[in-house]
Enzyme design. Structure first.
Site, PDB file in Angstrom:
ATOM      1  N   GLY A 123       0.832  -1.207   0.000  1.00  0.00           N
ATOM      2  CA  GLY A 123       0.000   0.000   0.000  1.00  0.00           C
ATOM      3  C   GLY A 123       0.861   1.249   0.000  1.00  0.00           C
ATOM      4  O   GLY A 123       0.513   2.278   0.596  1.00  0.00           O
ATOM      5  N   GLY A 124       1.978   1.183  -0.715  1.00  0.00           N
ATOM      6  CA  GLY A 124       3.020   2.206  -0.602  1.00  0.00           C
ATOM      7  C   GLY A 124       2.669   3.552  -1.195  1.00  0.00           C
ATOM      8  O   GLY A 124       3.367   4.531  -0.947  1.00  0.00           O
ATOM      9  N   LEU A 125       1.598   3.630  -1.988  1.00  0.00           N
ATOM     10  CA  LEU A 125       1.246   4.923  -2.593  1.00  0.00           C
ATOM     11  C   LEU A 125       0.141   5.647  -1.837  1.00  0.00           C
ATOM     12  O   LEU A 125      -0.427   6.615  -2.319  1.00  0.00           O
ATOM     13  CB  LEU A 125       0.847   4.738  -4.055  1.00  0.00           C
ATOM     14  CG  LEU A 125       1.950   4.184  -4.975  1.00  0.00           C
ATOM     15  CD1 LEU A 125       1.462   4.098  -6.405  1.00  0.00           C
ATOM     16  CD2 LEU A 125       3.215   5.039  -4.897  1.00  0.00           C
ATOM     17  N   GLY A 126      -0.162   5.185  -0.627  1.00  0.00           N
ATOM     18  CA  GLY A 126      -1.122   5.900   0.206  1.00  0.00           C
ATOM     19  C   GLY A 126      -0.438   7.102   0.863  1.00  0.00           C
ATOM     20  O   GLY A 126       0.623   7.551   0.424  1.00  0.00           O
ATOM     21  N   GLN A 127      -1.031   7.587   1.944  1.00  0.00           N
ATOM     22  CA  GLN A 127      -0.511   8.799   2.582  1.00  0.00           C
ATOM     23  C   GLN A 127       0.896   8.593   3.159  1.00  0.00           C
ATOM     24  O   GLN A 127       1.684   9.533   3.210  1.00  0.00           O
ATOM     25  CB  GLN A 127      -1.481   9.238   3.701  1.00  0.00           C
ATOM     26  CG  GLN A 127      -1.128  10.563   4.351  1.00  0.00           C
ATOM     27  CD  GLN A 127      -2.005  10.900   5.554  1.00  0.00           C
ATOM     28  OE1 GLN A 127      -2.744  10.036   6.052  1.00  0.00           O
ATOM     29  NE2 GLN A 127      -1.944  12.137   6.014  1.00  0.00           N
ATOM     30  N   LEU A 128       1.210   7.369   3.585  1.00  0.00           N
ATOM     31  CA  LEU A 128       2.387   7.186   4.428  1.00  0.00           C
ATOM     32  C   LEU A 128       3.581   6.484   3.801  1.00  0.00           C
ATOM     33  O   LEU A 128       4.710   6.612   4.281  1.00  0.00           O
ATOM     34  CB  LEU A 128       1.973   6.393   5.690  1.00  0.00           C
ATOM     35  CG  LEU A 128       0.846   7.017   6.512  1.00  0.00           C
ATOM     36  CD1 LEU A 128       0.449   6.095   7.645  1.00  0.00           C
ATOM     37  CD2 LEU A 128       1.276   8.378   7.042  1.00  0.00           C
ATOM     38  N   ILE A 165      -0.791  -1.439  -5.995  1.00  0.00           N
ATOM     39  CA  ILE A 165      -1.424  -1.966  -7.213  1.00  0.00           C
ATOM     40  C   ILE A 165      -1.552  -0.870  -8.261  1.00  0.00           C
ATOM     41  O   ILE A 165      -1.987  -1.124  -9.368  1.00  0.00           O
ATOM     42  CB  ILE A 165      -2.821  -2.587  -6.944  1.00  0.00           C
ATOM     43  CG1 ILE A 165      -3.706  -1.612  -6.166  1.00  0.00           C
ATOM     44  CG2 ILE A 165      -2.694  -3.904  -6.209  1.00  0.00           C
ATOM     45  CD1 ILE A 165      -5.167  -2.042  -6.089  1.00  0.00           C
ATOM     46  N   TYR A 209     -13.682  -0.497   9.363  1.00  0.00           N
ATOM     47  CA  TYR A 209     -12.254  -0.160   9.491  1.00  0.00           C
ATOM     48  C   TYR A 209     -11.763  -0.496  10.909  1.00  0.00           C
ATOM     49  O   TYR A 209     -10.758  -1.191  11.090  1.00  0.00           O
ATOM     50  CB  TYR A 209     -12.094   1.332   9.202  1.00  0.00           C
ATOM     51  CG  TYR A 209     -10.720   1.912   9.374  1.00  0.00           C
ATOM     52  CD1 TYR A 209      -9.635   1.445   8.647  1.00  0.00           C
ATOM     53  CD2 TYR A 209     -10.513   2.984  10.249  1.00  0.00           C
ATOM     54  CE1 TYR A 209      -8.375   2.024   8.790  1.00  0.00           C
ATOM     55  CE2 TYR A 209      -9.263   3.565  10.387  1.00  0.00           C
ATOM     56  CZ  TYR A 209      -8.201   3.080   9.657  1.00  0.00           C
ATOM     57  OH  TYR A 209      -6.968   3.665   9.802  1.00  0.00           O
TER      58      TYR A 209
HETATM   59  C1  AKB Z   1      -9.096   7.811   9.323  1.00  0.00           C
HETATM   60  O1  AKB Z   1      -9.531   8.936   9.595  1.00  0.00           O
HETATM   61  O2  AKB Z   1      -9.789   6.870   8.934  1.00  0.00           O
HETATM   62  C2  AKB Z   1      -7.618   7.557   9.571  1.00  0.00           C
HETATM   63  C3  AKB Z   1      -7.385   7.067  10.941  1.00  0.00           C
HETATM   64  C4  AKB Z   1      -7.477   7.986  12.090  1.00  0.00           C
HETATM   65  O3  AKB Z   1      -7.133   5.914  11.122  1.00  0.00           O
HETATM   66  N1  AKB Z   1      -6.879   8.754   9.324  1.00  0.00           N
END
Ligand code: AKB
Length: 332
Positions: free
Chosen positions: A26-31, A53, A159
């Protein structure tokens, strides 16, 4: 599980900390890109492989190795780990809170099936595995001010449920098979150069871009919604320091990390010290407001501080100054 290779218990057989070979999913996400940069500075460009991906922008290709990796494709992951002699795996691939609520089935697949793949892979190849958790792993029945490391966790988002599952699976496999599982619960992460995707804390990034472009930010949370937040460089440093910590220093496998907590009103007020004309209007959206109201307002990170020396460098005013300067610099 596929194959399980149990760690011998003597310290010398731990995966090497001084010369790891790292794969980031997931390397192209925020982090991912920022973490890869920090790790590459310490361990060398070729020893840190970023994967996703999606096709990366040209500058990411130029920074160091990038490969295609789908966390749902076990054979593809295994091939990457074996062929590249990977010893540390950083699993950033996940759908965030708000987008997860809109795509429950996809979030369940990526966040839970994807996790099972990397857990199996880590067991099979004796990897040190880092999986981020979040303030979202808590829910309305958790203590909120502050939330300690160990308490009731009954999140109300897919999540959050997937992150509690990750924490528990990783810890179970650590205790049963010696898996070197490491997990930090991140606050909302504030970054200038990379955008978050579909989270509840995203406003805390967007407000800076709006302040510098139109001077108006419409916030989807109420003005007094307090959430734990962190500057991205603190988040990266925490992750690297935690990955480097000797196993003997870790009394837990899942730690809260904290830096600051603020409301939209407070961050706007701090930005106004630099840009007095910033106007913020509030138009709370039901999904994200409900999620935010169920999360901790503050994190207790005393165990991280005590066990492996965690200490943030950025408070609210340092973070605001840096964000405005970094975004300005990029725009010129
Ligand atoms: C989100 O807002 O879903 C994330 C988190 C706090 O895990 N930035």
């Amino acid at each position: 599980p596929r194959q399980i290779n149990r760690w011998p218990s003597n310290e010398s057989s731990e995966p090497p900390t001084d010369s790891p070979r790292v794969l980031i999913t997931g390397g192209l996400g925020q982090l991912g890109v920022g973490l890869a940069q920090m790790l590459r500075q310490q361990y060398g460009k070729e020893n840190v492989i970023l994967s996703d991906i999606r096709r990366p922008p040209a500058e990411v290709y130029n920074m160091g190795p990038f490969v295609y990796a789908d966390v749902l494709d076990y054979k593809n992951l295994r091939e990457l780990v074996v062929n590249n002699r990977i010893t540390w795996l950083v699993h950033y691939s996940a759908l965030l809170s708000a987008v997860g609520e809109a795509n429950m089935a996809l979030a369940r697949t990526i966040n839970i099936t994807g996790l099972h793949n990397v857990l199996d892979l880590a067991l099979e190849n004796c990897l040190r595995l880092f999986v981020p958790s979040t303030i979202g792993a808590f829910g309305p029945s958790s203590p909120r001010d502050p939330a300690p490391d160990l308490c009731i966790q009954r999140p109300r988002t897919i999540y959050g449920v997937s992150k509690v599952h990750a924490e528990l699976m990783g810890e179970y496999l650590h205790h049963k098979y010696g898996l070197d599982f490491r997990c930090l619960r991140y606050p909302g992460v504030v970054s200038a150069h990379t955008k978050p995707g579909g989270g509840t804390t995203d406003y805390a990034v967007q407000i800076f871009h709006d302040a510098l472009s139109t001077g108006h930010h419409e916030c989807y949370l109420r003005s007094n919604t307090r959430l734990p937040m962190m500057h991205i460089s603190d988040c990266h440093r925490a992750t690297v320091e935690f990955m480097q910590a000797p196993e003997s220093r870790l009394s837990l496998r899942t730690y809260n990390i904290a830096a600051m907590s603020f409301t939209p009103e407070e961050v706007a007020e701090e930005i106004r010290k630099h840009l007095p004309h910033l106007r913020v209007t509030y138009n709370p959206d039901t999904i994200r407001q409900t999620i935010a109201d169920s999360w901790p307002v503050r994190f207790d990170d005393s165990n991280a501080r005590q066990d492996w020396g965690w200490k943030p460098a950025y408070g609210l005013s340092e973070m605001v100054t840096d964000m405005l300067a970094s975004i300005r610099e990029k725009r010129t």
